[in-house]
Write a protein that holds these residues in place. Structure first.
Motif: not given
Length: 356
Positions: A193-211
Motif C-alpha cells: 500500500l505504501r508503494e502503491e500510494l506513492g504511484d498515486v502521488l506520482l500521478q497527482v504531482v505530475l498532473h499538477a505539473r502539467l497544469a
C-alpha cells in the motif's frame, strides 16, 4: 543533509533570539529572549558564572595534564555571555524537537548538562555526532522533494515521455494505480500500500505539473491543489477547527453533507456522482443518493424492457437495490465471488508444459 539546511537559519530566526546588546536597548533587565522565555540579566549572569567556573576548571585540568598552565586570558575566553545565550538557544531547540516527538524533558537543566552542552557547543569535535540545531525535517518535507523531482522531469531537458503527456493520456494510469492501491488494501499488505500510494502521488504531482503549462487563465499548480484541500478540510470540520458541537459520527457526517451542499449549490442530488466508475458501484451510489434525500423511484421492471440487454440491466439494477436494502455492497460481493471463481479456474488449469 539536503538543501533544507536553510531551514536551520529560518528556524533560529523564527525563535526571536536577540543578542545581549539588542535586548538591552528595549528591556534593560532582559538579557535574551529564547522562544517564549525571557532570561533576565541576573539569570544569564548566574549561568555564565557557573559555566565559566566549571569550564575554567576543565581548561585547567586539561592544561595540567599537558604540563602547562593556562593564562588568565585563556580562562576569561573560556566562556562568554554570548556563548551562554547560544547555549540557551540550542537547549530550547532541543526541547522543541523533544516536544514534537512526545519526549518528556525536564524544565530545568542541571549544571552538569549545562557544562556538557556548553563544551559540545564550543568543541563539537568532542562529540560523536554533528550538532545541527533546528535542521530537522518536518513531516511532509519529502513531498517537496517529490514536487522538485517531477518538476525536473517535466521541464525542458527532462524526460521526453512525461513532457509529452496530457491529463487525458494519463487518465488510465491514475485509474490503474488507484486499483493497485485498492488491491493492496484488500490484501492487508501495508508495504505494498505504501508503494502503491506513492504511484498515486506520482500521478497527482505530475498532473499538477502539467497544469502549469496550460494557458494563463486555466493553469494551476500543486500549491493550488493542496490549498484547496486544506481550505475544504477546515470548512467541513468545524467541530475540529471552529469549536462546533457534535455528538455522534452520524451528526459529523450530516454536518459534512450540509456544508458540502451549501458549497456546491447543486441542482440535483445526483450532481457530482462519478459516472465513469464501475457500473455496480455507480448503481449503488445513485440509489443511495436518492434514498438519503427521501426520493423513492422504483427500479424498472425487467419484463417491461424492449430487449435482452435492457432486461439484463434492469435485473442487475434490481439486484443492486435488494443488496442495498440488505446492507450489502454489491461491488464487493461480486468481486468476492469472482475472485473465488478465479481460484477454482486456477485449480482446474492443467499444469504448464515442461519447457525442456
Amino acid at each position: 543533509m539536503r538543501a533544507r539546511r536553510v531551514i536551520a537559519a529560518a528556524s533560529v530566526a523564527a525563535l526571536g533570539v536577540l543578542s545581549l546588546a539588542a535586548c538591552g536597548k528595549s528591556a534593560p533587565n532582559i538579557a535574551a529572549y529564547v522562544g517564549d522565555t525571557a532570561y533576565s540579566v541576573d539569570r544569564v549572569d548566574a549561568i555564565y558564572d557557573d559555566a565559566q567556573t566549571k569550564y575554567g576548571d576543565a581548561v585547567r585540568r586539561e592544561a595540567g595534564q599537558a604540563g602547562a598552565t593556562p593564562s588568565p586570558e585563556q580562562l576569561r575566553a573560556a566562556v562568554t555571555r554570548q556563548d551562554v545565550v547560544n547555549l540557551l538557544v540550542s537547549l530550547d531547540l532541543g526541547k522543541r524537537v523533544a516536544a514534537a516527538k512526545n519526549i518528556q524533558v525536564p524544565d530545568e537543566v542541571s549544571p552538569q548538562q549545562l557544562e556538557q552542552n556548553l563544551r559540545l557547543a564550543r568543541q563539537p569535535g568532542l562529540a560523536e555526532m554533528e550538532l545541527m540545531y533546528g535542521s530537522w525535517d518536518p513531516p511532509g518535507a519529502r513531498l517537496l522533494d517529490a514536487v522538485a523531482v517531477l518538476d525536473r522531469l517535466a521541464s525542458p531537458g527532462g524526460d521526453p515521455w512525461k513532457r509529452a503527456q496530457t491529463h487525458r493520456s494519463l487518465a488510465g494510469y491514475l485509474l490503474e494505480e488507484s486499483y493497485e492501491a485498492y488491491d493492496a488494501i484488500s490484501a492487508d499488505d501495508t508495504d505494498a500500500l505504501r508503494e502503491e500510494l506513492g504511484d498515486v502521488l506520482l500521478q497527482v504531482v505530475l498532473h499538477a505539473r502539467l497544469a502549469e503549462e496550460l494557458p494563463e487563465d486555466e493553469r494551476w499548480s500543486i500549491d493550488d491543489v493542496a490549498g484547496g484541500l486544506v481550505d475544504k478540510m477546515i470548512r467541513r470540520n468545524p467541530h475540529v477547527f471552529a469549536g462546533a458541537e457534535v455528538g455522534t459520527l452520524e451528526e459529523i457526517t450530516e454536518n459534512w453533507e450540509r456544508i458540502k451542499r451549501a458549497e456546491k449549490a447543486r441542482s440535483s442530488v445526483l450532481d457530482g456522482v462519478a459516472l465513469s466508475q464501475p457500473a455496480l458501484a455507480l448503481a449503488a451510489q445513485i440509489l443511495d443518493r436518492a434514498a438519503r434525500r427521501g426520493i423513492e423511484v422504483p427500479p424498472p421492471l425487467p419484463d417491461a424492457q424492449p430487449d435482452a440487454e435492457a432486461r439484463l440491466g434492469a435485473s442487475l439494477l434490481a439486484t443492486v437495490a435488494a443488496a442495498r436494502e440488505a446492507g450489502l455492497d454489491p461491488e464487493a460481493a461480486l468481486r468476492r465471488a469472482t475472485l473465488a471463481h478465479a481460484d477454482l479456474i486456477r485449480t482446474a488449469e492443467p499444469p504448464p508444459a515442461d519447457p525442456r
